[in-house]
Design a protein around this motif. Structure first.
Motif, short mmCIF file in Angstrom:
data_model
loop_
_atom_site.label_atom_id
_atom_site.label_comp_id
_atom_site.label_asym_id
_atom_site.label_seq_id
_atom_site.Cartn_x
_atom_site.Cartn_y
_atom_site.Cartn_z
N SER A 36 35.13 54.01 32.48
CA SER A 36 33.96 54.90 32.50
C SER A 36 33.84 55.74 33.78
CB SER A 36 32.68 54.07 32.31
OG SER A 36 32.73 53.35 31.12
N GLY A 37 34.96 56.28 34.26
CA GLY A 37 34.92 57.18 35.41
C GLY A 37 34.81 56.54 36.77
N SER A 38 34.89 55.22 36.84
CA SER A 38 34.86 54.57 38.15
C SER A 38 35.91 53.47 38.20
CB SER A 38 33.48 54.01 38.47
OG SER A 38 33.17 52.94 37.62
N CYS A 39 36.36 53.17 39.41
CA CYS A 39 37.37 52.14 39.63
C CYS A 39 36.73 50.99 40.39
CB CYS A 39 38.54 52.71 40.42
SG CYS A 39 39.37 54.06 39.58
N SER A 40 37.07 49.79 39.97
CA SER A 40 36.45 48.61 40.58
C SER A 40 37.41 47.77 41.41
CB SER A 40 35.82 47.73 39.50
OG SER A 40 36.82 47.32 38.57
N GLU A 41 38.70 47.95 41.19
CA GLU A 41 39.66 47.12 41.93
C GLU A 41 40.97 47.87 42.12
OE1 GLU A 41 41.73 42.70 41.78
OE2 GLU A 41 40.73 43.45 40.00
N ILE A 42 41.50 47.75 43.33
CA ILE A 42 42.81 48.31 43.66
C ILE A 42 43.67 47.16 44.15
CG2 ILE A 42 44.10 49.94 45.09
CD1 ILE A 42 41.36 51.46 45.42
N ARG A 43 44.77 46.90 43.45
CA ARG A 43 45.69 45.84 43.85
C ARG A 43 46.90 46.49 44.53
NH1 ARG A 43 43.24 44.65 39.53
NH2 ARG A 43 44.68 45.35 37.95
N LEU A 44 47.19 46.00 45.72
CA LEU A 44 48.30 46.53 46.51
C LEU A 44 49.49 45.59 46.42
CD1 LEU A 44 46.32 47.56 49.72
CD2 LEU A 44 46.93 49.00 47.77
N VAL A 45 50.69 46.11 46.68
CA VAL A 45 51.87 45.26 46.74
C VAL A 45 51.69 44.32 47.94
CG1 VAL A 45 53.37 46.96 45.63
CG2 VAL A 45 53.24 46.88 48.11
N PRO A 46 52.24 43.11 47.85
CA PRO A 46 52.08 42.15 48.94
C PRO A 46 52.51 42.73 50.29
CG PRO A 46 53.05 41.08 47.03
CD PRO A 46 53.02 42.55 46.73
#
Length: 172
Positions: A36-46
């Motif tokens: 719905s047009g928003s992001c809640s989580e960004i997972r990065l590489v270790p």
């Protein structure tokens, strides 16, 4: 066809600029959770993290330009900020941003109004069209009363505006 809903002026003061900024190499993004047009989580590489960029106060801005032709919209994202010194540290920061040009960077920025944005990542392109350094201008000023700065401009083009970010912001 969807009808127009109009626009009501929001309550409260208007605050421009960018308050806080973090960057990460686009290659370090493992995944992003959005709906719905928003992001809640960004997972990065270790081993990766968003890095804070502490710019000169009142010298950062985000500009989004929508260009439409023939019913097709293109969005140009421009993030600029001034590093507060003309020294080896700010030169290294610019060199590092130049070094990320093959993969680009993704930004988390908090606007002057307190809205967190994810810039350089889109639901359609993912990390394929990230922010890249497009310009860096270093200026010593012309007198001892002037403040020396290195102004950095990062740009990219996409088909959608920056995403709102509702997750936990990184630490400075």
């Amino acid at each position: 066809m969807k009808g127009l809903t109009g626009f009501q002026r929001p309550q409260g003061g208007r605050q421009g600029g960018v308050r806080r900024l973090w960057l990460v190499s686009a290659a370090d993004i493992a995944s992003v959770s959005c709906s719905s047009g928003s992001c809640s989580e960004i997972r990065l590489v270790p081993g990766s993290r968003f890095t804070p960029y502490l710019f000169r106060e009142d010298h950062a801005r985000y500009k989004e330009t929508i260009i439409a032709a023939g019913g097709i919209a293109k969005v140009r994202h421009e993030l600029s900020f001034a590093l507060p010194k003309f020294d080896a540290g700010s030169a290294t920061a610019v060199d590092e941003l130049l070094g990320t040009s093959p993969s680009g960077v993704i930004a988390l920025a908090v606007t002057g109004g307190g809205d967190p944005l994810l810039i350089g990542w889109s639901g359609y392109f993912g990390t394929e069209r990230p922010l890249k350094i497009s310009r860096s201008v270093s200026d010593t000023g012309s007198s001892s009363a002037d403040t020396a700065v290195r102004r950095v401009t990062l740009t990219c083009e996409s088909i959608s505006p920056a995403m709102k970010f509702t997750g936990t912001l990184p630490d400075d």
